[in-house]
Design a protein around this motif. Structure first.
Motif, short mmCIF file in Angstrom:
data_model
loop_
_atom_site.label_atom_id
_atom_site.label_comp_id
_atom_site.label_asym_id
_atom_site.label_seq_id
_atom_site.Cartn_x
_atom_site.Cartn_y
_atom_site.Cartn_z
N GLN A 33 0.98 -1.31 0.08
CA GLN A 33 -0.01 -0.01 -0.09
C GLN A 33 0.81 1.34 -0.09
O GLN A 33 0.56 2.17 -0.68
CB GLN A 33 -0.87 0.00 1.11
CG GLN A 33 -2.05 1.16 1.29
CD GLN A 33 -2.97 0.64 -0.02
OE1 GLN A 33 -3.09 -0.23 -0.51
NE2 GLN A 33 -3.24 2.06 -0.57
N ASP A 37 0.83 4.09 -3.09
CA ASP A 37 0.47 5.59 -2.71
C ASP A 37 1.56 6.27 -3.21
O ASP A 37 1.15 7.43 -3.71
CB ASP A 37 0.52 5.73 -1.16
CG ASP A 37 -0.85 5.08 -0.66
OD1 ASP A 37 -1.72 5.03 -1.42
OD2 ASP A 37 -0.96 5.11 0.76
N ALA A 52 -6.92 1.44 3.78
CA ALA A 52 -6.52 0.89 2.61
C ALA A 52 -6.06 -0.56 2.57
O ALA A 52 -6.03 -1.41 1.74
CB ALA A 52 -5.72 1.94 1.76
N THR A 53 -5.03 -0.58 3.64
CA THR A 53 -4.57 -2.02 3.63
C THR A 53 -5.41 -2.98 3.97
O THR A 53 -5.15 -4.35 3.72
CB THR A 53 -3.29 -1.78 4.99
OG1 THR A 53 -4.02 -1.57 6.19
CG2 THR A 53 -2.36 -1.08 4.65
N GLN A 56 -7.44 -4.11 0.16
CA GLN A 56 -6.95 -4.61 -1.03
C GLN A 56 -7.43 -5.62 -1.75
O GLN A 56 -8.01 -6.39 -1.03
CB GLN A 56 -5.45 -4.96 -0.77
CG GLN A 56 -4.57 -3.61 -0.14
CD GLN A 56 -3.18 -4.10 0.14
OE1 GLN A 56 -2.94 -5.06 -0.22
NE2 GLN A 56 -2.32 -2.99 0.68
#
Length: 291
Positions: A33, A37, A52-53, A56
């Motif tokens: 991640q 980014d 976000a992690t 996925q």
């Protein structure tokens, strides 16, 4: 012990596992991640980065909610005939599991009876039975598949034989211990009554071995499920929990892999619970007092 007292420790362990799982998912998925980014030129806050992690599509370690969602969708929102249905794949694996478990249990009981009543078998056969379990099943499974495939035996039978290989051993060990569990005083009493070996077996040895049998069957049915899954791997099976694991590894679908593992774990728990319930019912039918 009340129900809350029984459930409380289990829930505590489950919550602890889930928390550790989430923490592990964040740390395992963080490098990918962070790299994503940087390539996109994004500046995320800590909360956004953690979210976000855990979201996925192909994470290294899926988050618990991702696995739970996958299991729910592929269990309740798919047709039972769909090749994406976990119920369908579980049924395919279950069929070979039950066949191998039945063969393994029967073979284990017969071998145990022979070992207890024939001293030669005890000295010659038991060491080989123990030695057979030192061979890794991942080495045995391909050989079984190849040999039987050479004589056009495919499908359920090879997987059932692999399950039998794993499941007969705990039954043999449990039944041998159970058949030898009667006290010497009771065996002397049967001799005093001039009981035959068959009468001693059915009236004393076998009833004494029943608790040991069902305890070993719990181990055997779980081992049989492992054997069925392992048996699906070398064949490139298109159905079964093993096939789901293979497909997930081929296409890096880690969420599908974990969902298949969860399905296998649930199936194993149900099978062990059913064997335990059967053992409880048999104990009650035999008039044995609950301990």
């Amino acid at each position: 012990m009340t129900l809350p007292q029984k459930i409380g420790p289990v829930l505590t362990v489950v919550v602890g596992i889930v928390v550790i799982w989430y923490v592990g998912a964040v740390f395992m998925n963080a490098p990918f991640q962070r790299d994503a980014d940087q390539r996109a030129g994004r500046q995320s806050t800590t909360i956004e980065f953690i979210e976000a992690t855990l979201a996925q599509p192909k994470p290294i370690l899926p988050a618990p909610h991702q696995v739970a969602q996958n299991v729910f969708e592929n269990t309740f929102l798919r047709k039972l005939s769909s090749n994406r249905s976990l119920v369908y794949h579980a049924w395919v694996t279950l069929s070979s599991t039950l066949a191998g478990f039945a063969f393994g249990t029967l073979a284990g009981i017969l071998i145990a009876i022979g070992i207890v009543h024939v001293r030669t078998l005890d000295r010659s056969l038991m060491p080989w039975i123990i030695a057979s379990q030192t061979v890794p099943i991942l080495a045995v499974a391909p050989m079984v598949i190849v040999v039987l495939g050479a004589v056009n035996i495919t499908g359920l039978i090879p997987k059932a034989l692999i399950s039998t290989y794993l499941s007969f051993f705990p039954v043999v060990v449990g039944m041998v211990k159970g058949l030898r569990s009667p006290e010497l005083m009771h065996l002397d009493l049967m001799r005093t009554y001039h009981a035959t070996r068959a009468q001693t077996f059915w009236k004393l040895r076998f009833p004494a071995s029943v608790p040991f049998l069902f305890t070993s069957m719990k181990v055997a049915v779980a081992a049989s499920l492992v054997g069925a899954i392992v048996g699906e791997l070398p064949t490139g099976a298109v159905a079964g929990i093993g096939s789901k694991l293979l497909a997930g590894s081929y296409y890096s679908q880690t969420i599908d892999i974990w969902a298949a593992l969860v399905a296998g774990s649930v199936l194993a728990a149900l099978l062990v619970a059913i064997v335990g319930l059967a053992g409880h019912l048999v104990d009650r039918a035999m008039g044995r007092r609950p301990s």
